[in-house]
Design an enzyme around this catalytic site. Sequence first.
Site, PDB file in Angstrom:
ATOM      1  N   ASN A   1       0.861  -1.186   0.000  1.00 48.59           N
ATOM      2  CA  ASN A   1       0.000   0.000   0.000  1.00 48.59           C
ATOM      3  C   ASN A   1       0.890   1.226   0.000  1.00 48.59           C
ATOM      4  OD1 ASN A   1      -1.979  -1.880   0.464  1.00 48.59           O
ATOM      5  ND2 ASN A   1      -2.909  -0.768   2.152  1.00 48.59           N
TER       6      ASN A   1
ATOM      7  N   ILE B   1      -5.330  -7.005  11.634  1.00 48.09           N
ATOM      8  CA  ILE B   1      -4.694  -6.815  12.953  1.00 48.09           C
ATOM      9  C   ILE B   1      -5.590  -5.972  13.856  1.00 48.09           C
ATOM     10  CG2 ILE B   1      -2.589  -6.050  14.120  1.00 48.09           C
ATOM     11  CD1 ILE B   1      -1.212  -6.268  11.302  1.00 48.09           C
TER      12      ILE B   1
HETATM   13  N1  CTP Z   1      -5.730  -2.823   9.329  1.00 48.61           N
HETATM   14  C1  CTP Z   1      -5.095  -3.836  10.025  1.00 48.61           C
HETATM   15  N2  CTP Z   1      -4.843  -5.026   9.424  1.00 48.61           N
HETATM   16  C2  CTP Z   1      -5.218  -5.234   8.142  1.00 48.61           C
HETATM   17  C3  CTP Z   1      -5.864  -4.206   7.420  1.00 48.61           C
HETATM   18  C4  CTP Z   1      -6.101  -3.018   8.042  1.00 48.61           C
HETATM   19  O1  CTP Z   1      -4.744  -3.634  11.192  1.00 48.61           O
HETATM   20  N3  CTP Z   1      -4.958  -6.403   7.580  1.00 48.61           N
HETATM   21  C5  CTP Z   1      -6.048  -1.562  10.010  1.00 48.61           C
HETATM   22  C6  CTP Z   1      -5.279  -0.351   9.516  1.00 48.61           C
HETATM   23  O2  CTP Z   1      -4.089  -0.163  10.251  1.00 48.61           O
HETATM   24  C7  CTP Z   1      -6.279   0.768   9.795  1.00 48.61           C
HETATM   25  C8  CTP Z   1      -7.629   0.105   9.594  1.00 48.61           C
HETATM   26  O3  CTP Z   1      -7.379  -1.290   9.750  1.00 48.61           O
HETATM   27  O4  CTP Z   1      -6.231   1.183  11.127  1.00 48.61           O
HETATM   28  C9  CTP Z   1      -8.312   0.389   8.282  1.00 48.61           C
HETATM   29  O5  CTP Z   1      -7.728  -0.263   7.268  1.00 48.61           O
HETATM   30  P1  CTP Z   1      -8.372  -0.311   5.799  1.00 48.61           P
HETATM   31  O6  CTP Z   1      -7.400  -0.991   4.935  1.00 48.61           O
HETATM   32  O7  CTP Z   1      -8.804   1.053   5.416  1.00 48.61           O
HETATM   33  O8  CTP Z   1      -9.655  -1.184   6.051  1.00 48.61           O
HETATM   34  P2  CTP Z   1     -10.164  -2.402   5.270  1.00 48.61           P
HETATM   35  O9  CTP Z   1     -10.667  -3.362   6.274  1.00 48.61           O
HETATM   36  O10 CTP Z   1      -9.132  -2.887   4.344  1.00 48.61           O
HETATM   37  O11 CTP Z   1     -11.396  -1.846   4.507  1.00 48.61           O
HETATM   38  P3  CTP Z   1     -11.569  -1.483   2.958  1.00 48.61           P
HETATM   39  O12 CTP Z   1     -10.472  -2.188   2.220  1.00 48.61           O
HETATM   40  O13 CTP Z   1     -12.929  -1.951   2.664  1.00 48.61           O
HETATM   41  O14 CTP Z   1     -11.447   0.010   2.904  1.00 48.61           O
END
Ligand code: CTP
Length: 396
Positions: free
Chosen positions: A208, A305
């Site tokens: 990302n 996480i």
């Molecule tokens: N996060 C995490 N572990 C992951 C993905 C995300 O801890 N595998 C945490 C990020 O650190 C952040 C929050 O979740 O605090 C939001 O992450 P995001 O990627 O925006 O959320 P998604 O669940 O991926 O939602 P979407 O892809 O539908 O936007």
Amino acid sequence: MLTDKRILLIIAGGIAAFKSLDLIRRLRERGAWVTPVLTRAAEEFVTPLSVSSLAGEKVYRDLFDLTDEAEMGHIQLSRSADLIVVAPGTADLMAKMANGLANDMASTLLLATDTPVLVAPAMNVRMWEHPATQRNLATLRADGVSIVGPNEGDMACGEFGPGRMSEPLEIVAAIEGAMKVGPLSGRRVLVTSGPTHEPIDPVRYIANRSSGAQGTAIAEALVAQGADVVFVTGPADAARPHGVQLVEVETAQEMMRAVQGALPVDAAVFSAAVADWRVSSASDSKIKKTKDGLPTLEFAENPDILATVSQMAEGRPDLVVGFAAETDDVIENATAKRLRKGCDWIVANDVSPETGIMGGSENAVTLISDKGAESWPRMSKGEVARQLAERIAKTL
Ligand code: CTP
């Protein structure tokens, strides 16, 4: 509060010395004792009389002042404080410190001391960016000296950029952090930051976009509030924060293990941009181009996480903060994400390219909690971090 803490304040010769008068006042208000030391050059900017009036103590001015030496020798003076603060820290004094020179009162005290030292640098932007100053800065950090600032902005010399001394209240916060007397002292806080890299083969990965700048700023702001911070970061470009327990990882699975290893904590801030998927068909050797066509990658879902920690049945942190980087319907998406993941707060931001937030130095966030959505004005990532850390301190 800094009640009865003893601070030896070394004021070096720079235009920012006028701010040190306000710093003395702020420290006194918080109950600290301030023993001021003025370099000769500093006396061109502030007078010993104004400094001693505000501090309520005599000013130490010259190494070879025999009366002072009879009263309190420089060795003793250098060790009588709980913390030595150098504000403003000029390029010249930082160079002396980095090289162990001791040719005046200030540099001698700094060489003779076994007390922790905090420097608030202040200088022209070119002087700050000069490789010599950056070398000296790295040396001082490696020697265990804490640094606060400098800030970016208009400078007295008419230029713009980093080099302005931190504001007195920022220095006070850094002093409290260095002394572990801030509102978060004794509290352990976890911060995740940066991207994760998910290998495709030994030379390629998916990731990302994330500079790690906001995560680093949050960790530093929490340290300034006195917290013990565990900083788990992926391979980010941003400088690592100082004064934290640093854990460097590469993949989401490694980040998950590092987070589990850091628990229990009082609060956790998940600012990392974790890759949602990893390549389950990752190769141990480099995938070569062949005439048989394009390679096919298979993906597996990474552990979430934030959701895992938010939904822990036992030992959940008292406060779990997630981030939501969105490009559309920011508040709706982030509000739904808070409920889905089970965290207490979500810091939502619009990362559409036209905002310039991704990779930039500013951020415009909305804090979403069970009380609703609160939009903050656009401000520097450092300021977002400071306000978030203050909010965490008030809530814990
Ligand atoms: N996060 C995490 N572990 C992951 C993905 C995300 O801890 N595998 C945490 C990020 O650190 C952040 C929050 O979740 O605090 C939001 O992450 P995001 O990627 O925006 O959320 P998604 O669940 O991926 O939602 P979407 O892809 O539908 O936007």
